[in-house]
Design a protein around this motif. Structure first.
Motif, PDB file in Angstrom:
ATOM      1  N   ILE A 133      15.430 -20.833  26.373  1.00 40.13           N
ATOM      2  CA  ILE A 133      14.225 -21.282  27.064  1.00 40.13           C
ATOM      3  C   ILE A 133      13.873 -20.332  28.204  1.00 40.13           C
ATOM      4  N   ASP A 191       6.454 -19.303  22.853  1.00 43.16           N
ATOM      5  CA  ASP A 191       6.883 -18.521  24.016  1.00 43.16           C
ATOM      6  C   ASP A 191       8.132 -19.105  24.668  1.00 43.16           C
ATOM      7  N   ALA A 192       8.622 -20.191  24.114  1.00 39.43           N
ATOM      8  CA  ALA A 192       9.835 -20.848  24.613  1.00 39.43           C
ATOM      9  C   ALA A 192       9.703 -21.263  26.071  1.00 39.43           C
ATOM     10  N   ASP A 193       8.465 -21.621  26.464  1.00 42.28           N
ATOM     11  CA  ASP A 193       8.292 -22.034  27.856  1.00 42.28           C
ATOM     12  C   ASP A 193       7.554 -23.365  28.014  1.00 42.28           C
ATOM     13  N   VAL A 194       7.437 -24.116  26.917  1.00 39.13           N
ATOM     14  CA  VAL A 194       6.886 -25.478  26.977  1.00 39.13           C
ATOM     15  C   VAL A 194       7.647 -26.333  25.963  1.00 39.13           C
TER      16      VAL A 194
END
Lengths: 133, 133
Positions: B8, B79-82
């Protein structure tokens, strides 16, 4: 009367998260960010226009891919710091990987597993080589 | 094998946005933030545990109100950020205003209009006076 844009609690960078949801199926397609200008333009043009943090400029979703998001409804949360866009996703693809949704990985057995198919080759979507448009 | 938590992309504050969605209806209930510890605990306890930015501590959703969110599925974006949490919302109320969803305001005619009913008086939900738990 307070301007509707002034009611929003922009973060320190002047942004709010904006969640795009398919207006028919309810599937969450992506989350991106908006600044004041991009939200005003989203309403004016009735299509999702985000603020690209990586490129530092307006991002008219679909400007290169054709995968425009037509806006059917906008909602604001109780803290006035998150927005939902109910959209019609043209082309049925929101993600730069060629998938319907950016949320194509599920947590299973201690790992993130890809569970959704690629509907279209990204190389065929983006000819100029801008995967995030 | 890379740890699933290491995949993440935490922001500068060590957080990611987490969207809670009703697993049956698809309605988006709220968006909050998680840090590494809260996400690990969410998986371990199978209930939504956020990081309260205002209080600077773990926020076990429902700890005071009883409006616990049982987690059915976790998803991660490209983007592995949400993160999305598919949840069962106990009590049918996610918002501290006593509404089903925090997104109870719709943009209409240049203003944000409240369109969803209060299902339960917040004073009856929170006895100790912590509206955000």
């Amino acid at each position: 009367m307070k301007d509707w844009l002034d009611e929003i609690h922009w973060n320190a960078d002047g942004l709010v998260p904006a969640i795009a949801q398919d207006h028919r199926t309810g599937r969450i397609l992506m989350m991106a960010w908006m600044n004041r200008e991009s939200l005003a333009l989203t309403v004016r043009e009735n299509r999702a226009i985000y603020w690209s943090r990586s490129r530092g400029k307006l991002w008219r979703k679909g400007e290169e891919s054709g995968h425009v998001q037509k806006v059917h409804e906008l909602r604001l949360d109780c803290d006035a710091d998150v927005i939902i866009l109910q959209v019609e996703q043209l082309g049925g693809i929101a993600c730069h990987t060629g998938r319907e949704s950016c949320f194509y990985r599920v947590f299973e057995d201690g790992a993130w597993k890809v569970v959704d198919p690629i509907l279209k080759d990204p190389d065929a979507i983006y000819r100029a080589g801008h995967p995030h448009e």
